[in-house]
Scaffold this motif. Structure first.
Motif, mmCIF file in Angstrom:
data_model
loop_
_atom_site.group_PDB
_atom_site.id
_atom_site.type_symbol
_atom_site.label_atom_id
_atom_site.label_comp_id
_atom_site.label_asym_id
_atom_site.label_seq_id
_atom_site.Cartn_x
_atom_site.Cartn_y
_atom_site.Cartn_z
ATOM 1 N N PRO A 2 0.839 -1.204 0.000
ATOM 2 C CA PRO A 2 0.000 0.000 0.000
ATOM 3 C C PRO A 2 0.872 1.251 0.000
ATOM 4 N N GLU A 3 0.481 2.218 -0.819
ATOM 5 C CA GLU A 3 1.223 3.474 -0.891
ATOM 6 C C GLU A 3 0.379 4.592 -0.286
ATOM 7 N N LEU A 4 0.878 5.798 -0.408
ATOM 8 C CA LEU A 4 0.286 6.933 0.295
ATOM 9 C C LEU A 4 -1.233 7.061 0.113
ATOM 10 N N ASP A 126 6.932 14.267 4.493
ATOM 11 C CA ASP A 126 5.876 13.525 3.820
ATOM 12 C C ASP A 126 5.682 14.120 2.425
ATOM 13 N N ALA A 127 5.328 13.280 1.472
ATOM 14 C CA ALA A 127 5.208 13.729 0.083
ATOM 15 C C ALA A 127 4.177 14.839 -0.099
ATOM 16 N N GLY A 160 6.335 8.252 1.404
ATOM 17 C CA GLY A 160 4.979 7.920 1.005
ATOM 18 C C GLY A 160 4.828 7.395 -0.402
ATOM 19 N N ILE A 161 5.787 7.695 -1.279
ATOM 20 C CA ILE A 161 5.677 7.295 -2.685
ATOM 21 C C ILE A 161 6.324 5.925 -2.870
ATOM 22 N N GLY A 162 5.606 5.044 -3.560
ATOM 23 C CA GLY A 162 6.125 3.729 -3.900
ATOM 24 C C GLY A 162 6.267 3.574 -5.402
ATOM 25 N N ASN A 163 6.550 2.363 -5.832
ATOM 26 C CA ASN A 163 6.886 2.103 -7.231
ATOM 27 C C ASN A 163 5.786 2.505 -8.214
ATOM 28 N N ILE A 196 3.195 15.372 -8.098
ATOM 29 C CA ILE A 196 3.154 14.594 -6.847
ATOM 30 C C ILE A 196 1.832 14.853 -6.131
ATOM 31 N N HIS A 197 1.489 16.109 -5.973
ATOM 32 C CA HIS A 197 0.254 16.464 -5.267
ATOM 33 C C HIS A 197 -0.981 16.051 -6.064
#
Length: 258
Positions: A2-4, A126-127, A160-163, A196-197
């Motif tokens: 699970p990601e952000l 945090d992202a 917070g960011i994943g693949n 990102i946002h």
């Protein structure tokens, strides 16, 4: 993993379902990386009311009435389940039982999900925080000769960011994941922060829309690029996949800086 956006939705739903309840019992089944003894965790949380559940980076934080916080890192395969009376879920890591005989259990068949009592504050922002803005990311990227995707995935730089979401963010910003970080122009860093946002917040909305009560698993079918069911981007370019230690999805629409 699970990601952000997933964790943001989980925290919202868990807060809605569990806040205000009082801890009756804490059971630690398997948690080799727990930072305190089982007894200390039980003694600390017993009788405390759950004040709120929120996300911090890739962790869920359960804040209690005396100020103590239980952090849960789901790692790769951790899942959360609500139960009544007694949990019958396999591979339990930790169980929280409340005075109304409802409970929450964290499971992980690998046994590596991590509970932490009163986690230490992290240095990396945090992202979605203001601290991870253009000035911060510009300064970080200027020092890095690694590719930009590696930077986005480094939880010691931005949390917070994943693949999967790194691929979505970089496509949205039209930056190749293979771009050398310190070669990315300032205007594209601004695009990256905006993406990102935009991508993370939109994903949260998509997850809530399709799975409003979700507290476990991953919802990925709305993804535009990191999606094995799609062959072309919304702009029509073929989606390419690089097979390495992790899969990277990208298109030729993304500018590579090198």
């Amino acid at each position: 993993m699970p990601e952000l956006p997933d964790l943001q939705v989980f925290s919202h739903n868990l807060n809605k379902k569990l806040s205000g309840k009082t801890i009756k019992e804490v059971t630690v089944n398997k948690a080799p990386k727990l930072n305190v003894t089982h007894k200390e965790l039980q003694d600390t949380l017993y009788g405390q009311k759950l004040s709120s559940v929120y996300r911090d980076g890739k962790e869920l934080f359960f804040k209690f009435s005396k100020g103590d916080v239980l952090g849960l890192h789901l790692m790769l395969h951790g899942k959360l389940f609500l139960f009544e009376g007694k949990s019958d879920n396999k591979y339990p890591i930790i169980e929280l039982l409340f005075t109304d005989d409802t409970g929450l259990v964290l499971t992980d068949f690998q046994g590596i999900a991590v509970p932490t009592l009163n986690p230490e504050p992290k240095d990396a922002p945090d992202a979605l925080s203001d601290d991870a803005g253009v000035d911060y990311l510009k300064a970080i990227l200027a020092k890095k000769k690694t590719n930009v995707k590696t930077v986005l995935l480094d939880q010691k730089i931005i949390r917070g960011i994943g693949n999967a979401y790194a691929d979505e963010i970089l496509w949205d910003a039209r930056i190749s994941p293979f771009s050398v970080s310190n070669k990315i122009p300032e205007d594209k860093v601004k695009d990256l922060v905006k993406s990102i946002h935009d991508v993370l917040k939109d994903a949260e909305k998509q997850i809530i829309k399709s799975n409003p009560d979700i507290i476990a698993g991953e919802v990925r079918d709305f993804m535009l690029i990191h999606n094995s069911k799609k062959k072309h981007s919304p702009k029509g370019a073929p989606i390419l996949i690089e097979e390495a230690s992790r899969k990277t999805y990208y298109t030729e629409e993304q500018e590579e800086y090198k």
